[in-house]
Enzyme design. Sequence first.
Site, PDB file in Angstrom:
ATOM      1  N   HIS A  95      -9.755  12.448 -50.384  1.00 51.62           N
ATOM      2  CA  HIS A  95      -9.792  13.670 -49.818  1.00 51.62           C
ATOM      3  C   HIS A  95      -8.801  13.908 -48.795  1.00 51.62           C
ATOM      4  O   HIS A  95      -8.434  12.898 -48.061  1.00 51.62           O
ATOM      5  CB  HIS A  95     -11.126  14.282 -49.312  1.00 51.62           C
ATOM      6  CG  HIS A  95     -11.269  15.764 -49.148  1.00 51.62           C
ATOM      7  ND1 HIS A  95     -11.491  16.595 -50.185  1.00 51.62           N
ATOM      8  CD2 HIS A  95     -10.896  16.343 -48.036  1.00 51.62           C
ATOM      9  CE1 HIS A  95     -11.793  17.761 -49.667  1.00 51.62           C
ATOM     10  NE2 HIS A  95     -11.300  17.628 -48.355  1.00 51.62           N
TER      11      HIS A  95
ATOM     12  N   ASP B 219     -21.051  24.640 -47.092  1.00 52.98           N
ATOM     13  CA  ASP B 219     -19.582  24.588 -46.826  1.00 52.98           C
ATOM     14  C   ASP B 219     -18.863  25.410 -47.663  1.00 52.98           C
ATOM     15  O   ASP B 219     -17.815  25.932 -47.025  1.00 52.98           O
ATOM     16  CB  ASP B 219     -19.292  23.037 -47.153  1.00 52.98           C
ATOM     17  CG  ASP B 219     -17.662  23.030 -46.832  1.00 52.98           C
ATOM     18  OD1 ASP B 219     -17.339  23.094 -45.490  1.00 52.98           O
ATOM     19  OD2 ASP B 219     -17.067  22.814 -47.790  1.00 52.98           O
TER      20      ASP B 219
ATOM     21  N   ARG C  50     -14.235  30.143 -42.176  1.00 52.78           N
ATOM     22  CA  ARG C  50     -13.380  29.539 -41.033  1.00 52.78           C
ATOM     23  C   ARG C  50     -11.904  29.905 -41.612  1.00 52.78           C
ATOM     24  O   ARG C  50     -10.980  29.922 -40.699  1.00 52.78           O
ATOM     25  CB  ARG C  50     -13.446  28.093 -41.188  1.00 52.78           C
ATOM     26  CG  ARG C  50     -14.752  27.405 -40.454  1.00 52.78           C
ATOM     27  CD  ARG C  50     -14.861  26.087 -40.738  1.00 52.78           C
ATOM     28  NE  ARG C  50     -13.916  25.118 -40.477  1.00 52.78           N
ATOM     29  CZ  ARG C  50     -13.596  23.991 -41.000  1.00 52.78           C
ATOM     30  NH1 ARG C  50     -14.393  23.630 -42.302  1.00 52.78           N
ATOM     31  NH2 ARG C  50     -12.553  23.408 -40.588  1.00 52.78           N
TER      32      ARG C  50
ATOM     33  N   SER D 240     -17.188  19.348 -42.856  1.00 52.34           N
ATOM     34  CA  SER D 240     -16.800  19.927 -44.269  1.00 52.34           C
ATOM     35  C   SER D 240     -16.530  18.955 -45.243  1.00 52.34           C
ATOM     36  O   SER D 240     -16.900  18.977 -46.209  1.00 52.34           O
ATOM     37  CB  SER D 240     -15.843  21.118 -43.711  1.00 52.34           C
ATOM     38  OG  SER D 240     -15.167  21.194 -44.978  1.00 52.34           O
TER      39      SER D 240
ATOM     40  N   LYS E 168     -19.031  17.457 -48.586  1.00 54.96           N
ATOM     41  CA  LYS E 168     -18.800  17.737 -49.977  1.00 54.96           C
ATOM     42  C   LYS E 168     -18.660  16.327 -50.411  1.00 54.96           C
ATOM     43  O   LYS E 168     -19.147  16.202 -51.570  1.00 54.96           O
ATOM     44  CB  LYS E 168     -17.403  18.227 -49.801  1.00 54.96           C
ATOM     45  CG  LYS E 168     -17.315  19.878 -49.797  1.00 54.96           C
ATOM     46  CD  LYS E 168     -15.969  20.514 -50.352  1.00 54.96           C
ATOM     47  CE  LYS E 168     -15.020  19.863 -49.517  1.00 54.96           C
ATOM     48  NZ  LYS E 168     -14.795  20.973 -48.426  1.00 54.96           N
TER      49      LYS E 168
HETATM   50  N1  URA Z   1     -10.668  20.277 -46.164  1.00 51.58           N
HETATM   51  C1  URA Z   1     -11.988  20.511 -46.124  1.00 51.58           C
HETATM   52  O1  URA Z   1     -12.670  20.145 -47.160  1.00 51.58           O
HETATM   53  N2  URA Z   1     -12.322  21.237 -45.109  1.00 51.58           N
HETATM   54  C2  URA Z   1     -11.887  21.157 -44.043  1.00 51.58           C
HETATM   55  O2  URA Z   1     -12.426  21.621 -43.087  1.00 51.58           O
HETATM   56  C3  URA Z   1     -10.417  20.835 -44.026  1.00 51.58           C
HETATM   57  C4  URA Z   1      -9.812  20.334 -45.047  1.00 51.58           C
END
Ligand code: URA
Length: 449
Positions: A82, A161, A168, A183, A187
């Site tokens: 990620h 999220d 956000r 966040s 995930k």
């Molecule tokens: N990527 C994400 O999944 N969440 C964030 O808050 C920032 C980048």
Amino acid sequence: MNATELILKKREGKSLTESELRFLVQGYVDGSIPDYQISAFLMACYFRGLAKDETATLTRLMLHSGTVIDLSDIPGIKVDKHSTGGVGDKVSLILAPIVAACGVPVPMISGRGLGHTGGTLDKLESIPGFRSGLSIEEYKNVIRKTGLVMIGQTREIVPADKKMYALRDVTGTVESIPLIAASIMSKKLAEGIDALVLDVKTGRGAFMQSLEHAADLARIMIDIGAEFNKEVLAFVTDMNNPLGVAIGNWLEVVESVECLRNTRGTNDASSDLMEVTYTLAGAMIMIGKKAGTIHQGITKAREAVHDGTAYAKFLELVEVQGGDRDAITNLERYPVSRFSLEVKSAARGTLQSIDPLELGLTAISLGAGRKKVDEAIDPKAGILLKKKMGDSVLPGDVLAMLFTDREEILQEARERIRNAFRISQQPAAPPPLIVSMIDQKGQRSWPPK
Ligand code: URA
């Protein structure tokens, strides 16, 4: 409990208890707490921060706002990657099929564009027919069949999220270490991974502009991973310049496909993108036990591109998830924007840097991203860079091409993009792309000495 009191408590810089955080997260997901109160709470978090244990608690509550997927019946070490968000960062699209082609299963849940950065989900959805909203059963079937699956959050997976991320994005509350950590980790923990490789961006186009903040974010996510018994390895990578040449959803798919076909990415303007991709892929292949070291993993990743297995894996994924394979094999058939415009240089010299923040924001105004939660994206819109750091530039040279259906913003966009290119007589010294590697033992330079 009431939301106003909890907003005030956070505004005063106090820590919230688990039950208070649960009240807010659950209330937001079930609709009993409105957007405006959660926006205020997020802003209070932005200014006041969250303690380490509050961040872990928020992550757990967000994770359990939906289903946590169990992939233990699927053989292999499941590893995902990620990124904390960048401009031109289409690494996931290239890396996931490479790693899967090397035998490491990759379950991936991605987000939409956030702030000035693009999102893998929006890029995938620019492929005609591509279904990113699979049911959990479908998700498991796809990874079982192809060794790879790429979806977005649904109402079942981390709904907290899904809602907070969108909020956000439009309330100026993205650049917060605990909110980003919760966040991303909620995930990632929901998708059934065994391990995770993180790409934590630093620099002008990153949410964490300083190296120190990027490293803090990495460490918090590594610690959260450890609480859940997941190995997390982070790379801090440079985002003072955009990655590759394309910014905008379909344009980025095209660049990714060309890199996977091995027609780009070697000694050209996409080689920075491929350096990051190969490094992260190498780490995933090592963690997935298909290579003994990261460097051996990098070699395997390169082979998967050269022998075509990574591209074949991408095509397989597109087909299995309902996408139009022909759109990928015949990229030129995709609809084009109504307007395109060349941005030409007025200066002579060497290109020192291209401001990724300006590029990201301008791409949004061209239609490639959202300014409001429910705004539709124009998948065709965006920017193609024609010059990269270190290139020499003469007056009249084309620096970039803009693509949009919005004629009214073209002239302003042209000026913004022209000003985003810093050209001077100095020789250019691009910063190292991979700044460091961080794991539970600490931070090390990269490549290892
Ligand atoms: N990527 C994400 O999944 N969440 C964030 O808050 C920032 C980048």
